[in-house]
Write a protein that holds these residues in place. Structure first.
Motif, PDB file in Angstrom:
ATOM      1  N   GLN A 118      32.644  63.219  20.365  1.00  0.00           N
ATOM      2  CA  GLN A 118      33.734  63.403  21.266  1.00  0.00           C
ATOM      3  C   GLN A 118      34.682  64.564  20.730  1.00  0.00           C
ATOM      4  O   GLN A 118      34.598  65.265  19.579  1.00  0.00           O
ATOM      5  CB  GLN A 118      34.587  62.616  21.556  1.00  0.00           C
ATOM      6  CG  GLN A 118      35.736  62.258  20.121  1.00  0.00           C
ATOM      7  CD  GLN A 118      36.569  61.106  20.299  1.00  0.00           C
ATOM      8  OE1 GLN A 118      36.443  59.848  20.135  1.00  0.00           O
ATOM      9  NE2 GLN A 118      37.927  61.503  20.828  1.00  0.00           N
ATOM     10  N   TYR A 220      41.122  58.328  27.198  1.00  0.00           N
ATOM     11  CA  TYR A 220      39.833  58.786  27.451  1.00  0.00           C
ATOM     12  C   TYR A 220      39.252  59.224  28.558  1.00  0.00           C
ATOM     13  O   TYR A 220      39.907  58.628  29.632  1.00  0.00           O
ATOM     14  CB  TYR A 220      38.734  57.654  26.758  1.00  0.00           C
ATOM     15  CG  TYR A 220      37.350  57.932  27.163  1.00  0.00           C
ATOM     16  CD1 TYR A 220      36.488  58.465  26.325  1.00  0.00           C
ATOM     17  CD2 TYR A 220      37.043  57.469  28.424  1.00  0.00           C
ATOM     18  CE1 TYR A 220      35.204  58.713  26.589  1.00  0.00           C
ATOM     19  CE2 TYR A 220      35.515  57.413  28.564  1.00  0.00           C
ATOM     20  CZ  TYR A 220      34.732  58.314  27.714  1.00  0.00           C
ATOM     21  OH  TYR A 220      33.400  58.427  28.058  1.00  0.00           O
ATOM     22  N   PRO A 221      38.659  60.414  28.842  1.00  0.00           N
ATOM     23  CA  PRO A 221      38.112  61.372  28.090  1.00  0.00           C
ATOM     24  C   PRO A 221      38.933  62.448  27.766  1.00  0.00           C
ATOM     25  O   PRO A 221      38.610  63.450  27.326  1.00  0.00           O
ATOM     26  CB  PRO A 221      36.691  61.699  28.694  1.00  0.00           C
ATOM     27  CG  PRO A 221      37.134  61.959  30.132  1.00  0.00           C
ATOM     28  CD  PRO A 221      38.123  60.609  30.458  1.00  0.00           C
ATOM     29  N   TYR A 373      33.635  65.691  27.860  1.00  0.00           N
ATOM     30  CA  TYR A 373      34.954  66.163  27.404  1.00  0.00           C
ATOM     31  C   TYR A 373      35.168  67.451  27.604  1.00  0.00           C
ATOM     32  O   TYR A 373      34.108  68.333  27.606  1.00  0.00           O
ATOM     33  CB  TYR A 373      34.899  65.987  25.846  1.00  0.00           C
ATOM     34  CG  TYR A 373      34.505  64.351  25.320  1.00  0.00           C
ATOM     35  CD1 TYR A 373      35.757  63.331  25.493  1.00  0.00           C
ATOM     36  CD2 TYR A 373      33.384  64.014  25.097  1.00  0.00           C
ATOM     37  CE1 TYR A 373      35.407  62.011  24.977  1.00  0.00           C
ATOM     38  CE2 TYR A 373      33.243  62.455  24.753  1.00  0.00           C
ATOM     39  CZ  TYR A 373      34.210  62.003  24.569  1.00  0.00           C
ATOM     40  OH  TYR A 373      34.211  60.710  24.134  1.00  0.00           O
TER      41      TYR A 373
END
Length: 392
Positions: A118, A220-221, A373
Motif C-alpha cells: 500500500q 482505506y484506501p 492507492y
C-alpha cells in the motif's frame, strides 16, 4: 607574383566567468532529470547537487513554481500484489491531479515479501510504501533511489496503522506507527512509535491523554492526511461506563504530541456507511458516505476553514449518486475518484469515474481498472543525500 588574400580579422576570445553562487542558483531551478545528469560534470557539481542545502533550495523552488498538481497511483488488489511479485513488481502511474491523464509509468524497484503493498503517504516527492506485515520502504522514483526501513522497536505486530509526514522544523521525514490489539483494546503508551529519517531509527512515544483512545484504521484506501504539520486519525474516546465518543486524533509531527479535534456538528448519524479524513486545498476535510434523502447515496465533504477551531467546520459539498459508488481517492483540488459497482447499464463489474465535487461533472474512460492507492506527487531530489540507500 602570387597575390596574397587578406586575412580575416582575429577575434579575441573573452573569458566568460560566472560566479559559482550564480551557477548554483541556476541549477536549483532545473528539472531533476537534468540535475542527475549534471552530477557527472565535475566533483564540485556533484558535491553541490547532493548537499542538503541544495536539495532543500531546489525543493522550495519547485514548490513555488509548481503549476498543475500530479498524483501517483497503484492498484491495491491482491492479484496485482500476489505471491508472484518475485517475477512481477507492481507498476505505479504518474498522472495529472485534475484529470488523471497518464504522464508516465514507473515499476517499483523492490520486492514486497509479505503480500500486497500500500502507499502509506507522499511528501515532497518521497513515497512511503508498506505491506500488511509492515515491511516499510521510502522511495523517490524521480532519482531512482529507495531504502528499506529498519525493524520497528515494537517488533512485528499484526494490527497497525501508519502515517507518513514531513517534519518542517528540522527538514526531516517521519513515519508514525500505531499498533493495536485485535480486540479493540485502548492504545497504551508503548504501542506508538516514530521513525525519523535523519537518525534512521525507531523510538517509542507516549500519549498524554487521561482517557483511553481507540484508533480506527478505516481510512482505506485513502492515506492518513497530513495537514498543518499533523497526521490525523479517526478515533474513539472511551469515557465513563464504556461510553464511546467519535473524534479526530491529531499527531503533531514537530512536538510529537497528540491533540483532539471534534467532528463537525450533524456530520454523523445512523445513515452513514463510512467516513474518511483527507486534505482539501491544504485544509482538513471530513468526508461521509451516507444514504441520500432522495434516491441513492451521497458523499458530503466538510472542511475545517480555520485549523483547530471546531466552529469553523463547514459543509462545502454534497455529491449525490443514484448507484452504489465507492470512494477510492479524494484529490487535493476537489475531485472524487469513485467506483461504480455492478454497472449493469454498461455490463461492467467495476467502472471508475472522476467526479468534480463543485460541478458534478464526471470524467469517464479513465486508465484505471482496479481500486487504487492514490497520493500526491512531485519531482524532487529528496533522499539523494540519504544514508543506507539503494540506487538502481
Amino acid at each position: 607574383m602570387r597575390e596574397l588574400r587578406p586575412q580575416p580579422p582575429k577575434l579575441r576570445r573573452r573569458n566568460i566567468y560566472l560566479p559559482y553562487d550564480i551557477v548554483l542558483n541556476i541549477l536549483t531551478r532545473l528539472p531533476v532529470k537534468s540535475l542527475m545528469r549534471f552530477r557527472c560534470v565535475s566533483k564540485s557539481w556533484n558535491s553541490s547537487i547532493t548537499s542538503p542545502d541544495f536539495i532543500s533550495t531546489h525543493l522550495n523552488n519547485s514548490i513555488d513554481s509548481r503549476g498543475d498538481g500530479y498524483v501517483i497511483h497503484m492498484p491495491c488488489v491482491r492479484d496485482i500484489c500476489s505471491s508472484s511479485i518475485n517475477t512481477k513488481r507492481p507498476v505505479c502511474t504518474v498522472a495529472l491531479d485534475r484529470t488523471l491523464d497518464t504522464i508516465s509509468e514507473v515499476r517499483i524497484p523492490f520486492h514486497f515479501p509479505f503480500g500486497c503493498a500500500q502507499i502509506v503517504g507522499s511528501c515532497n516527492g518521497l513515497l512511503c510504501f508498506a505491506t500488511s506485515a509492515y515491511c516499510i520502504y521510502l522511495w523517490n522514483p524521480s532519482i531512482r533511489i529507495f531504502k528499506r526501513l529498519p525493524n520497528t522497536c515494537l517488533g512485528q505486530l499484526r494490527f497497525a496503522t501508519l502515517g507518513f509526514a514531513y517534519h518542517s522544523e528540522n527538514n526531516d521525514y517521519k513515519v508514525v506507527r500505531i499498533s493495536r490489539s485485535p480486540f479493540s483494546a485502548p492504545v497504551s503508551s508503548h504501542e506508538i512509535e516514530v521513525y525519523t529519517l535523519s537518525s534512521d531509527s525507531w523510538r517509542s512515544v507516549g500519549m498524554t491523554l487521561t482517557t483511553d483512545v481507540l484508533f480506527y484504521d478505516k481510512n482505506y484506501p485513502l492515506p492518513i492526511p497530513l495537514v498543518n504539520g499533523a497526521l490525523h486519525w479517526m478515533s474513539c474516546i472511551v469515557e465513563e461506563e464504556n461510553h464511546r465518543r467519535r473524534m479526530i486524533m491529531a499527531f503533531d509531527v514537530n512536538s510529537e504530541k497528540f491533540k483532539r479535534l471534534a467532528l463537525p456538528d450533524g456530520s454523523t448519524d445512523e445513515n452513514i456507511f463510512q467516513t474518511f479524513l483527507s486534505s482539501f486545498k491544504g485544509k482538513l476535510a471530513f468526508i461521509t458516505w451516507a444514504r441520500s434523502e432522495q434516491r441513492g447515496t451521497q458523499y458530503s465533504i466538510w472542511v475545517m476553514k480555520e485549523y483547530g477551531v471546531v466552529e469553523s467546520w463547514i459543509k462545502l459539498f454534497a455529491v449525490p449518486f443514484e448507484r452504489v459508488a465507492h470512494c477510492t481517492a479524494f484529490m487535493e483540488y476537489g475531485s472524487l475518484l469513485v467506483c461504480y459497482i455492478n454497472d449493469r447499464v454498461e455490463s461492467q463489474e467495476f467502472k471508475f469515474v472522476l467526479v468534480d465535487i463543485e460541478t458534478l461533472h464526471e470524467k469517464k474512460d479513465l486508465d484505471i481498472q482496479h481500486h487504487s492507492y492514490v497520493a500526491t506527487f512531485m519531482e524532487s531530489l529528496v533522499l539523494l543525500d540519504g544514508a543506507n540507500v539503494v540506487s538502481y
